[in-house]
Each structure stands twice: as C-alpha cells, then as structure tokens.
Enzyme design. Structure first.
Site, mmCIF file in Angstrom:
data_model
loop_
_atom_site.group_PDB
_atom_site.id
_atom_site.type_symbol
_atom_site.label_atom_id
_atom_site.label_comp_id
_atom_site.label_asym_id
_atom_site.label_seq_id
_atom_site.Cartn_x
_atom_site.Cartn_y
_atom_site.Cartn_z
ATOM 1 N NE ARG A 1 1.383 -9.817 3.302
ATOM 2 C CZ ARG A 1 1.294 -8.480 3.368
ATOM 3 N NH1 ARG A 1 1.411 -7.884 4.526
ATOM 4 N NH2 ARG A 1 1.084 -7.771 2.281
ATOM 5 C CE LYS B 1 -5.182 -7.114 7.473
ATOM 6 N NZ LYS B 1 -5.965 -5.883 7.552
ATOM 7 C CG PHE C 1 -13.981 -11.497 -5.647
ATOM 8 C CD1 PHE C 1 -13.462 -10.523 -6.490
ATOM 9 C CD2 PHE C 1 -13.281 -11.799 -4.501
ATOM 10 C CE1 PHE C 1 -12.276 -9.861 -6.196
ATOM 11 C CE2 PHE C 1 -12.092 -11.144 -4.187
ATOM 12 C CZ PHE C 1 -11.605 -10.183 -5.042
ATOM 13 C CB CYS D 1 -6.735 -7.901 2.489
ATOM 14 S SG CYS D 1 -5.407 -6.690 2.393
ATOM 15 C CE LYS E 1 -4.085 -10.591 -6.332
ATOM 16 N NZ LYS E 1 -5.025 -9.506 -6.506
ATOM 17 C CB VAL F 1 -0.954 -0.015 1.222
ATOM 18 C CG1 VAL F 1 -1.648 1.322 1.397
ATOM 19 C CG2 VAL F 1 -1.985 -1.119 1.047
ATOM 20 C CG ASN G 1 -11.329 -6.437 1.892
ATOM 21 O OD1 ASN G 1 -11.522 -6.217 0.694
ATOM 22 N ND2 ASN G 1 -10.159 -6.258 2.457
HETATM 23 N N1 LIG Z 1 -1.777 -5.461 0.616
HETATM 24 C C1 LIG Z 1 -2.955 -5.089 0.137
HETATM 25 O O1 LIG Z 1 -3.400 -5.524 -0.929
HETATM 26 C C2 LIG Z 1 -3.790 -4.093 0.899
HETATM 27 C C3 LIG Z 1 -4.871 -3.485 0.233
HETATM 28 C C4 LIG Z 1 -5.638 -2.564 0.953
HETATM 29 C C5 LIG Z 1 -5.369 -2.298 2.283
HETATM 30 N N2 LIG Z 1 -4.311 -2.929 2.893
HETATM 31 C C6 LIG Z 1 -4.036 -2.584 4.293
HETATM 32 O O2 LIG Z 1 -2.951 -1.656 4.286
HETATM 33 C C7 LIG Z 1 -2.088 -1.891 5.402
HETATM 34 C C8 LIG Z 1 -0.668 -2.161 4.914
HETATM 35 O O3 LIG Z 1 -0.692 -3.346 4.130
HETATM 36 P P1 LIG Z 1 0.586 -3.804 3.283
HETATM 37 O O4 LIG Z 1 0.201 -5.044 2.571
HETATM 38 O O5 LIG Z 1 1.115 -2.658 2.513
HETATM 39 O O6 LIG Z 1 1.602 -4.159 4.477
HETATM 40 P P2 LIG Z 1 3.150 -4.475 4.376
HETATM 41 O O7 LIG Z 1 3.446 -5.335 5.544
HETATM 42 O O8 LIG Z 1 3.483 -4.944 2.997
HETATM 43 O O9 LIG Z 1 3.853 -3.051 4.577
HETATM 44 C C9 LIG Z 1 3.899 -2.348 5.774
HETATM 45 C C10 LIG Z 1 5.270 -1.677 5.843
HETATM 46 O O10 LIG Z 1 5.283 -0.735 6.906
HETATM 47 C C11 LIG Z 1 6.584 -0.739 7.486
HETATM 48 N N3 LIG Z 1 6.495 -0.102 8.809
HETATM 49 C C12 LIG Z 1 5.845 -0.552 9.902
HETATM 50 N N4 LIG Z 1 5.961 0.354 10.909
HETATM 51 C C13 LIG Z 1 6.685 1.385 10.419
HETATM 52 C C14 LIG Z 1 7.146 2.617 10.966
HETATM 53 N N5 LIG Z 1 6.857 2.987 12.223
HETATM 54 N N6 LIG Z 1 7.906 3.445 10.211
HETATM 55 C C15 LIG Z 1 8.180 3.089 8.925
HETATM 56 N N7 LIG Z 1 7.787 1.934 8.355
HETATM 57 C C16 LIG Z 1 7.033 1.099 9.092
HETATM 58 C C17 LIG Z 1 6.946 -2.213 7.497
HETATM 59 O O11 LIG Z 1 8.346 -2.402 7.638
HETATM 60 C C18 LIG Z 1 6.413 -2.657 6.130
HETATM 61 O O12 LIG Z 1 7.388 -2.560 5.113
HETATM 62 C C19 LIG Z 1 -2.739 -3.020 6.184
HETATM 63 O O13 LIG Z 1 -3.581 -2.466 7.172
HETATM 64 C C20 LIG Z 1 -3.562 -3.750 5.145
HETATM 65 O O14 LIG Z 1 -4.641 -4.435 5.710
HETATM 66 C C21 LIG Z 1 -3.517 -3.793 2.230
#
Ligand SMILES: NC(=O)c1ccc[n+]([C@@H]2O[C@H](COP(=O)([O-])OP(=O)(O)OC[C@H]3O[C@@H](n4cnc5c(N)ncnc54)[C@H](O)[C@@H]3O)[C@@H](O)[C@H]2O)c1
Length: 467
Positions: free
Chosen positions: A343, A279, A265, A276, A336, A28, A224
């Site tokens: 994950r 969770k 879907f 996602c 996928k 994200v 979701n």
């Molecule tokens: N992955 C998806 O498809 C998706 C889609 C929509 C929403 N989300 C939501 O978005 C959020 C992030 O998801 P993601 O998949 O990008 O997670 P991710 O784990 O890929 O990325 C999170 C990043 O944040 C960094 N981080 C954590 N704490 C930090 C801090 N204090 N300072 C700097 N960096 C920090 C981590 O090292 C990591 O690289 C989640 O809540 C998820 O549910 C994810």
C-alpha cells in the site's frame, strides 16, 4: 495526560482474562487477536472479507508477519481463538470489542471512517449486554465520542456501550513483537473502570499512558507525523550531502547518536510510504485545517517526501539520458523490507512514474504478491535484471544487499545501479563496472559543485583580502 510506569500497583500482575471480540483481521486485528489469545484471553475475530476468512479458517494466515502463524495455530488449537464472518455471532458473550478496521485516506486527506462507523453499528445492534468498544484503528480526535453517540442510537434499550481509544503502534514485519512488548500502551477513556479493563488486556508489564479520548487519538497522529518528519529531514540532509560530496548515512549516524535525537528513521531513501505514514500525515494536516490550527511542519514533511519519491525517477533519467524505451529493473515493491504490504509503496510509485514516461519495467519483491499493472513481474531478482539498462533498489531487503554485482553485470544490458535503499556495496558494484547512484552518497551526477563561502575562504587561505 499521565504516564504510569509499569508497577504492580498500576497494572495488576495477573489481570483477569476477558472474552474479547476483534473486528477486522488485517495487520492490526489479526495480530491483536492472536496475541490476546496468547495472553490467555478468549478471542473471537470477525473478518468480513470471505477470501481472508477462508484462509484463516483453514489454519493459514493471509498476511506476512513473523511469528503470527504460530500464534494463530496455537490459539486455534487451544480453543482460545476462533473466527467468524459476522459481528453478531462474533460477539459470543464478549465484554470488550476491539475495532481494527481500515481507515483509508480520502482525496481531502481526511480518513474515510465509513467502515468503522459500519462496524460500530453492527456491534451496537448485536449487543445483548453492556460493552466496551475499543477503537484501535487510527482516527481523528473526536471520533470515539461520535461513535459513542452512534452506538447509543443503535443499541437495544438498556444496553450501554462505552467507547475508548487505544491506538495501535505496531510496525509491520515486527507486529507480534511490538504487540507483546510495546514501548507503551495508550488508553483514552473518561472512566477509571474502562481504563483498567482496556489496560488489563495488554501484556502485564506494559507502560500505560492514560489520557482522555481526544488526547489518545491525537497521540497516534502526532507520533506518525513525527516519524514522517524524521524521514523527510533525513532526505533533506541527504540532498545537502549529495551536493557536498559527503556520505549521508555517516552524517545521520552522527546526528542520531545524540540520545535526544535517536537513530531510528534517520535514513535517506525513496520517501516514506505504506498504509500509515502518508495517510496519517495527511490526516494530521486535515485536522489542523479543520481546527484552524496550521501545521506547516507536517506540510513540509509531506512536500519533502514527494520530492524524495519523484527524485529517484528524475535522477535516473539524468543517468540514462532518457527513460523512454529504456529497460529498468525495480527491486522492492513492498513499502519496506520484511513485509508483503504494497500500500502506497515508493517502489510501486516509481514503477508508475517510469511506465508513465515510456520505460519498460521489470519488478521483483521477495514477499509482496504481484500487483496488477505494475511492470513485468519476475520470480527472482536475477530474472528481473535480464536485459535491463538500469537497476533500482527501493528497499533494504537482505536479498538485495547480497546481490552479486558480477552476476548482474553479466545479464544486464546497461551498467547503471540506483541504490535508493542504501544497501549495495559501492566498491564491489563499481568494480563490476557499474556506475552506482544513491541518495546522499555523494552524487556521481554531481548536483552542483560546492560554492560555499567558508570553503572558498579555506581554499584561498592567506590570500583572503584583509578587512
Ligand atoms: N498496518 C499497520 O501497520 C497499522 C499500524 C497501526 C495502526 N494501523 C491502523 O489500524 C487500522 C487497520 O489497519 P490494517 O493495516 O490492519 O488494515 P487492513 O486493511 O489490513 O485490515 C482491516 C480488515 O478489516 C476488515 N473489515 C472491515 N470492515 C469489517 C467489518 N465490518 N467486519 C469485519 N471485518 C471488517 C477488512 O476486510 C480487513 O481485512 C487502520 O486505521 C490503520 O491506520 C495500522
């Protein structure tokens, strides 16, 4: 809640470019940072993981997302994108901060918000001017309000931090495309100035859904959960199709062709996975529990998904007689096709189940990095098949759809193919000597012969007793 269609009056054609800090460079955060820089904003992206940061600083991209590497290098070259290891230097005059850190599930189903609270505290302590914090991470309703209180405690005197919700809806493997052309942008904030600022960060023609913060936070969970319900419904229909000996893909295409339903879907498979859907369904259920508002539909989707996940191993066992000591090639470890993200992936879950009952598992995935302890990793699909008694396909990756069944037959010991993704060509695999099992493809195992009153009546025709 109001939906504002894209119009020049609602969203200015050329909103001001902003100085933005993005905290977290995952799927994200990195996508948001690169796309916002592409849209003309000046973006500083903070990443705490030294290995991710090292890749970014040398011009690489630590995740697989089509188009992302190009945008990152354009942003770096144009001076609109840079990276930092800590929040304080990352703020660098920013007027808006996007929080994009992980919110992983806890055993209770509630998300762990500790990274988010930590990041908000870091921002508040380092703030030297009024800021708007935008929570893009998925969080339960009420989180933004709570974070605003945390920030008020930590911020220096005279500095005001307002917290808005703008959840992210991108799909992995299409993250850039989705960010730059979103179906909608959701902005939850209590004051118009903040809504305008946040909405103005996104591509100018984006449809904006404005709500209060709790509403915005709930949109993400509800969206979701609805998608999860669709997947589980497709698997429920597929089970009926197996029992009836008819084809679920065709049945579901017929269902999804109705514009009120839609085809997305509605595809049978080994269950939903990823970081996602599982969770957020768990979070939705936990939220209902904490509010005293039952969510039986979400619980049913979760139960159905568990059946879909374990069902592949169960049916494979029926096909092979026993799994202990059998060699199984599992193709697809990412959650996928088109992503490297493993994950909570159904393929990995399957490997665990198979190894748990003594099967020997070889694995292959076109994009995912090897996962420690998950079978013997092969470097090609063909290599994974060597000596296998059965092959299971868990994602509809193009590479799996185009596997040569004769080549597979030549290197495998057995002739069982379990197509959980619905991509193998039944005729050519059968012609190559395989027994092909699938989900909702009319089970060769035959769950139960159909004994269903309308069919009985049809079969007996004129002999139906009168009265
Ligand atoms: N992955 C998806 O498809 C998706 C889609 C929509 C929403 N989300 C939501 O978005 C959020 C992030 O998801 P993601 O998949 O990008 O997670 P991710 O784990 O890929 O990325 C999170 C990043 O944040 C960094 N981080 C954590 N704490 C930090 C801090 N204090 N300072 C700097 N960096 C920090 C981590 O090292 C990591 O690289 C989640 O809540 C998820 O549910 C994810």
């Amino acid at each position: 809640m109001t939906t504002t269609p894209p119009s020049p009056a609602a969203v200015p054609a050329a909103p001001p470019t902003r100085r933005v800090c993005v905290v977290g460079a995952g799927y994200v955060g990195l996508t948001a940072a690169a796309c916002l820089a592409h849209l003309g904003h000046r973006v500083r992206c903070v990443e705490a993981d030294p290995s991710r940061l090292a890749v970014l600083r040398t011009g690489g991209v630590p995740i697989h997302e089509p188009g992302l590497a190009e945008l990152v290098s354009q942003g770096l070259a144009g001076g609109r994108l840079s990276f930092a290891s800590e929040v304080a230097p990352g703020l660098d005059g920013a007027e808006v901060v996007l929080l994009c850190v992980g919110t992983p599930p806890q055993p209770s189903g509630e998300p762990d918000l500790s990274s988010l609270a930590r990041a908000a505290r870091q921002v508040a302590r380092a703030a030297t001017r009024d800021l708007v914090l935008v929570v893009k991470s998925t969080v339960p309703p009420g989180s933004c309000e709570a974070l605003e209180l945390v920030c008020a405690d930590e911020a220096p005197p005279g500095v005001r931090l307002r917290v808005a919700s703008s959840p992210e809806f991108l799909r992995e493997s299409r993250a850039v495309e989705d960010f730059l052309a979103p179906d909608r942008v959701v902005v939850g904030a209590e004051d118009d100035e903040v809504v305008e600022l946040v909405a103005g960060l996104y591509p100018p023609a984006s449809p904006v859904v404005r709500c209060d913060r709790r509403g915005a936070e709930l949109v993400k969970y509800a969206a979701n959960t609805f998608l999860a319900v669709k997947v589980s419904f497709a698997n429920e229909v597929a089970r009926l199709c197996d029992a009836l000996g008819t084809d679920a893909a065709t049945v579901l295409a017929g269902v999804g062709a109705d514009h009120r339903v839609g085809p997305a879907f509605l595809r049978p498979g080994p269950g939903y996975g990823g970081s996602c859907l599982p969770k957020d369904v768990a979070g939705f259920i936990a939220l209902g529990g904490s509010l005293g508002a039952p969510t039986p539909l979400a619980t049913a989707a979760q139960d159905q998904n568990e059946m879909a996940r374990t069902g592949v191993a169960t049916r494979l066992e029926l096909a092979l007689g026993s799994l202990a000591g059998r060699r199984v090639a599992v193709l697809g470890l990412a959650f996928k096709a088109g992503t490297d993200d493993t994950r909570d992936a159904p393929g990995l879950h399957l490997v665990e189940l198979l190894e748990g009952v003594g099967a020997e598992v070889s694995t292959y995935d076109p994009l995912a990095a090897p996962v420690r302890g998950a079978g013997r990793r092969a470097s090609t699909a063909a290599e994974a098949l060597v000596g296998a008694d059965a092959v299971v396909v868990t994602t509809p990756a193009e590479e799996f759809a185009s596997l040569d069944p004769r080549g597979a037959a030549a290197v495998m010991e057995g002739a069982v193919a379990f197509d959980a993704a619905g991509v193998l060509d039944l005729a050519s695999w059968t012609a190559a000597g395989f027994t092909v099992y699938g989900i909702g493809r009319g089970a060769p195992l035959g769950f139960h012969p159909v004994v269903w009153p309308p069919l009985q009546w049809t079969n007996v025709g004129a002999t139906v007793p009168a009265g």
